[in-house]
Design a protein around this motif. Structure first.
Motif, PDB file in Angstrom:
ATOM      1  N   HIS A 179       2.559  40.884 -28.981  1.00  0.00           N
ATOM      2  CA  HIS A 179       4.136  40.851 -29.061  1.00  0.00           C
ATOM      3  C   HIS A 179       4.332  42.185 -28.755  1.00  0.00           C
ATOM      4  CE1 HIS A 179       8.499  40.712 -29.863  1.00  0.00           C
ATOM      5  NE2 HIS A 179       8.342  41.388 -30.702  1.00  0.00           N
ATOM      6  N   THR A 180       4.885  42.863 -27.473  1.00  0.00           N
ATOM      7  CA  THR A 180       5.034  44.058 -27.165  1.00  0.00           C
ATOM      8  C   THR A 180       6.514  44.293 -27.109  1.00  0.00           C
ATOM      9  OG1 THR A 180       4.968  43.432 -24.828  1.00  0.00           O
ATOM     10  CG2 THR A 180       2.961  44.318 -25.990  1.00  0.00           C
ATOM     11  N   GLY A 181       7.512  43.419 -27.395  1.00  0.00           N
ATOM     12  CA  GLY A 181       8.777  43.757 -27.643  1.00  0.00           C
ATOM     13  C   GLY A 181       9.154  44.867 -28.660  1.00  0.00           C
ATOM     14  N   LYS A 182      10.315  45.335 -28.878  1.00  0.00           N
ATOM     15  CA  LYS A 182      10.692  46.229 -29.669  1.00  0.00           C
ATOM     16  C   LYS A 182      11.268  45.425 -31.069  1.00  0.00           C
ATOM     17  CE  LYS A 182      11.491  50.280 -26.860  1.00  0.00           C
ATOM     18  NZ  LYS A 182       9.918  50.199 -26.482  1.00  0.00           N
ATOM     19  N   LEU A 183      11.890  44.315 -30.800  1.00  0.00           N
ATOM     20  CA  LEU A 183      12.399  43.356 -32.057  1.00  0.00           C
ATOM     21  C   LEU A 183      11.430  42.843 -32.589  1.00  0.00           C
ATOM     22  CD1 LEU A 183      15.087  41.442 -30.176  1.00  0.00           C
ATOM     23  CD2 LEU A 183      15.224  43.324 -31.522  1.00  0.00           C
ATOM     24  N   ALA A 184      11.449  42.381 -34.050  1.00  0.00           N
ATOM     25  CA  ALA A 184      10.466  42.270 -34.619  1.00  0.00           C
ATOM     26  C   ALA A 184       9.920  40.683 -34.373  1.00  0.00           C
ATOM     27  CB  ALA A 184      11.088  41.923 -36.234  1.00  0.00           C
ATOM     28  N   VAL A 185       8.575  40.574 -34.812  1.00  0.00           N
ATOM     29  CA  VAL A 185       8.018  39.259 -34.224  1.00  0.00           C
ATOM     30  C   VAL A 185       8.838  38.103 -34.762  1.00  0.00           C
ATOM     31  CG1 VAL A 185       5.683  37.999 -34.550  1.00  0.00           C
ATOM     32  CG2 VAL A 185       5.746  40.533 -33.913  1.00  0.00           C
ATOM     33  N   THR A 186       9.285  38.142 -36.120  1.00  0.00           N
ATOM     34  CA  THR A 186       9.875  37.088 -36.808  1.00  0.00           C
ATOM     35  C   THR A 186      11.247  36.589 -35.891  1.00  0.00           C
ATOM     36  OG1 THR A 186      10.952  38.767 -38.195  1.00  0.00           O
ATOM     37  CG2 THR A 186       9.020  37.463 -38.879  1.00  0.00           C
ATOM     38  N   ALA A 187      11.807  37.874 -35.081  1.00  0.00           N
ATOM     39  CA  ALA A 187      13.101  37.333 -34.321  1.00  0.00           C
ATOM     40  C   ALA A 187      12.776  37.280 -32.925  1.00  0.00           C
ATOM     41  CB  ALA A 187      13.863  38.777 -34.514  1.00  0.00           C
ATOM     42  N   MET A 188      11.624  37.708 -32.336  1.00  0.00           N
ATOM     43  CA  MET A 188      11.630  37.312 -30.873  1.00  0.00           C
ATOM     44  C   MET A 188      10.069  37.364 -30.766  1.00  0.00           C
ATOM     45  SD  MET A 188      14.226  37.078 -29.369  1.00  0.00           S
ATOM     46  CE  MET A 188      13.584  37.322 -27.565  1.00  0.00           C
ATOM     47  N   GLY A 189       9.064  36.829 -31.563  1.00  0.00           N
ATOM     48  CA  GLY A 189       7.917  36.892 -31.329  1.00  0.00           C
ATOM     49  C   GLY A 189       7.624  35.298 -30.852  1.00  0.00           C
ATOM     50  N   HIS A 190       6.576  35.057 -29.919  1.00  0.00           N
ATOM     51  CA  HIS A 190       6.440  33.995 -29.146  1.00  0.00           C
ATOM     52  C   HIS A 190       5.192  33.461 -29.695  1.00  0.00           C
ATOM     53  CE1 HIS A 190       9.077  35.864 -26.774  1.00  0.00           C
ATOM     54  NE2 HIS A 190       8.778  35.357 -25.423  1.00  0.00           N
ATOM     55  N   ASN A 191       4.985  32.085 -29.497  1.00  0.00           N
ATOM     56  CA  ASN A 191       3.671  31.386 -29.616  1.00  0.00           C
ATOM     57  C   ASN A 191       3.274  31.123 -28.185  1.00  0.00           C
ATOM     58  OD1 ASN A 191       5.098  29.156 -29.421  1.00  0.00           O
ATOM     59  ND2 ASN A 191       4.550  28.555 -31.538  1.00  0.00           N
ATOM     60  N   TRP A 192       2.129  30.288 -28.074  1.00  0.00           N
ATOM     61  CA  TRP A 192       1.793  29.541 -26.662  1.00  0.00           C
ATOM     62  C   TRP A 192       0.794  28.659 -27.034  1.00  0.00           C
ATOM     63  CZ3 TRP A 192      -2.903  29.288 -24.123  1.00  0.00           C
ATOM     64  CH2 TRP A 192      -2.741  29.128 -22.753  1.00  0.00           C
ATOM     65  N   VAL A 193       0.991  27.476 -26.249  1.00  0.00           N
ATOM     66  CA  VAL A 193       0.354  26.262 -26.516  1.00  0.00           C
ATOM     67  C   VAL A 193      -0.267  25.802 -24.994  1.00  0.00           C
ATOM     68  CG1 VAL A 193       0.246  23.708 -27.126  1.00  0.00           C
ATOM     69  CG2 VAL A 193       1.675  25.589 -28.714  1.00  0.00           C
ATOM     70  N   LEU A 194      -1.315  25.475 -25.006  1.00  0.00           N
ATOM     71  CA  LEU A 194      -1.912  24.957 -23.604  1.00  0.00           C
ATOM     72  C   LEU A 194      -1.821  23.373 -23.595  1.00  0.00           C
ATOM     73  CD1 LEU A 194      -3.433  25.285 -20.912  1.00  0.00           C
ATOM     74  CD2 LEU A 194      -5.652  25.275 -22.279  1.00  0.00           C
ATOM     75  N   THR A 195      -1.340  22.650 -22.805  1.00  0.00           N
ATOM     76  CA  THR A 195      -1.264  21.269 -22.576  1.00  0.00           C
ATOM     77  C   THR A 195      -1.398  20.748 -21.315  1.00  0.00           C
ATOM     78  OG1 THR A 195       0.954  21.059 -22.413  1.00  0.00           O
ATOM     79  CG2 THR A 195       0.554  21.058 -24.557  1.00  0.00           C
ATOM     80  N   ARG A 196      -1.724  19.722 -21.225  1.00  0.00           N
ATOM     81  CA  ARG A 196      -1.795  18.699 -19.983  1.00  0.00           C
ATOM     82  C   ARG A 196      -0.342  18.736 -19.569  1.00  0.00           C
ATOM     83  NH1 ARG A 196      -5.927  14.608 -21.998  1.00  0.00           N
ATOM     84  NH2 ARG A 196      -3.858  14.031 -22.925  1.00  0.00           N
ATOM     85  N   SER A 197      -0.152  18.960 -18.397  1.00  0.00           N
ATOM     86  CA  SER A 197       1.422  18.716 -17.648  1.00  0.00           C
ATOM     87  C   SER A 197       2.334  17.364 -18.369  1.00  0.00           C
ATOM     88  CB  SER A 197       1.525  18.471 -16.406  1.00  0.00           C
ATOM     89  OG  SER A 197       1.007  19.824 -15.522  1.00  0.00           O
ATOM     90  N   ALA A 198       1.382  16.360 -18.673  1.00  0.00           N
ATOM     91  CA  ALA A 198       1.919  15.098 -19.064  1.00  0.00           C
ATOM     92  C   ALA A 198       2.383  15.280 -20.600  1.00  0.00           C
ATOM     93  CB  ALA A 198       1.172  13.784 -18.916  1.00  0.00           C
ATOM     94  N   ASP A 199       1.661  16.065 -21.328  1.00  0.00           N
ATOM     95  CA  ASP A 199       1.909  16.322 -22.677  1.00  0.00           C
ATOM     96  C   ASP A 199       2.904  17.468 -22.997  1.00  0.00           C
ATOM     97  OD1 ASP A 199      -0.069  14.297 -23.263  1.00  0.00           O
ATOM     98  OD2 ASP A 199      -1.529  15.787 -23.317  1.00  0.00           O
ATOM     99  N   TYR A 200       3.410  18.191 -22.039  1.00  0.00           N
ATOM    100  CA  TYR A 200       4.385  19.272 -22.356  1.00  0.00           C
ATOM    101  C   TYR A 200       5.424  18.797 -23.184  1.00  0.00           C
ATOM    102  CZ  TYR A 200       8.063  22.396 -21.483  1.00  0.00           C
ATOM    103  OH  TYR A 200       8.981  23.447 -21.730  1.00  0.00           O
ATOM    104  N   GLN A 201       6.192  17.684 -22.806  1.00  0.00           N
ATOM    105  CA  GLN A 201       7.382  17.538 -23.337  1.00  0.00           C
ATOM    106  C   GLN A 201       7.124  17.032 -24.829  1.00  0.00           C
ATOM    107  OE1 GLN A 201      10.418  18.115 -21.938  1.00  0.00           O
ATOM    108  NE2 GLN A 201      11.617  17.796 -23.522  1.00  0.00           N
ATOM    109  N   PRO A 202       6.407  16.015 -25.223  1.00  0.00           N
ATOM    110  CA  PRO A 202       6.338  15.685 -26.554  1.00  0.00           C
ATOM    111  C   PRO A 202       5.740  16.940 -27.493  1.00  0.00           C
ATOM    112  CG  PRO A 202       4.969  14.235 -25.332  1.00  0.00           C
ATOM    113  CD  PRO A 202       5.750  15.255 -24.436  1.00  0.00           C
TER     114      PRO A 202
END
Length: 90
Positions: free
Chosen positions: A51-74
């Motif tokens: 997280h390289t933003g200036k806002l706190a991680v709890t406010a603007m932090g991101h996570n990331w998940v790798l899925t197959r395209s078909a599994d993205y929505q669920p």
């Protein structure tokens, strides 16, 4: 004994190649890279999301998940039902 050591050196785990990738996330809900590329001989990827933003991680932090395209929505819908304490991951 030398034969035993030679066999260990040729074991698949000894031949593993871990490729490191770093991606930054910003306060604008974006990542520093639109795609991840690794060499074809990588057997594993060590991904670091910073997280390289200036806002706190709890406010603007991101996570990331790798899925197959078909599994993205669920997977996305399941994440929306989670909380910050769970990192929005089921």
């Amino acid at each position: 004994m030398a034969v035993g050591l030679g066999a260990l050196m040729l074991a698949p785990s000894a031949m593993a190649r871990v490729c490191a990738v770093s991606i930054d996330s910003t306060d604008q809900m974006s990542f520093s890279s639109r795609e991840i590329k690794v060499a074809a001989d990588c057997t594993a990827v060590d991904l670091t999301l910073r997280h390289t933003g200036k806002l706190a991680v709890t406010a603007m932090g991101h996570n990331w998940v790798l899925t197959r395209s078909a599994d993205y929505q669920p997977v996305a819908m399941a994440g929306m039902r989670m909380t910050l304490a769970d990192s929005y991951l089921p």
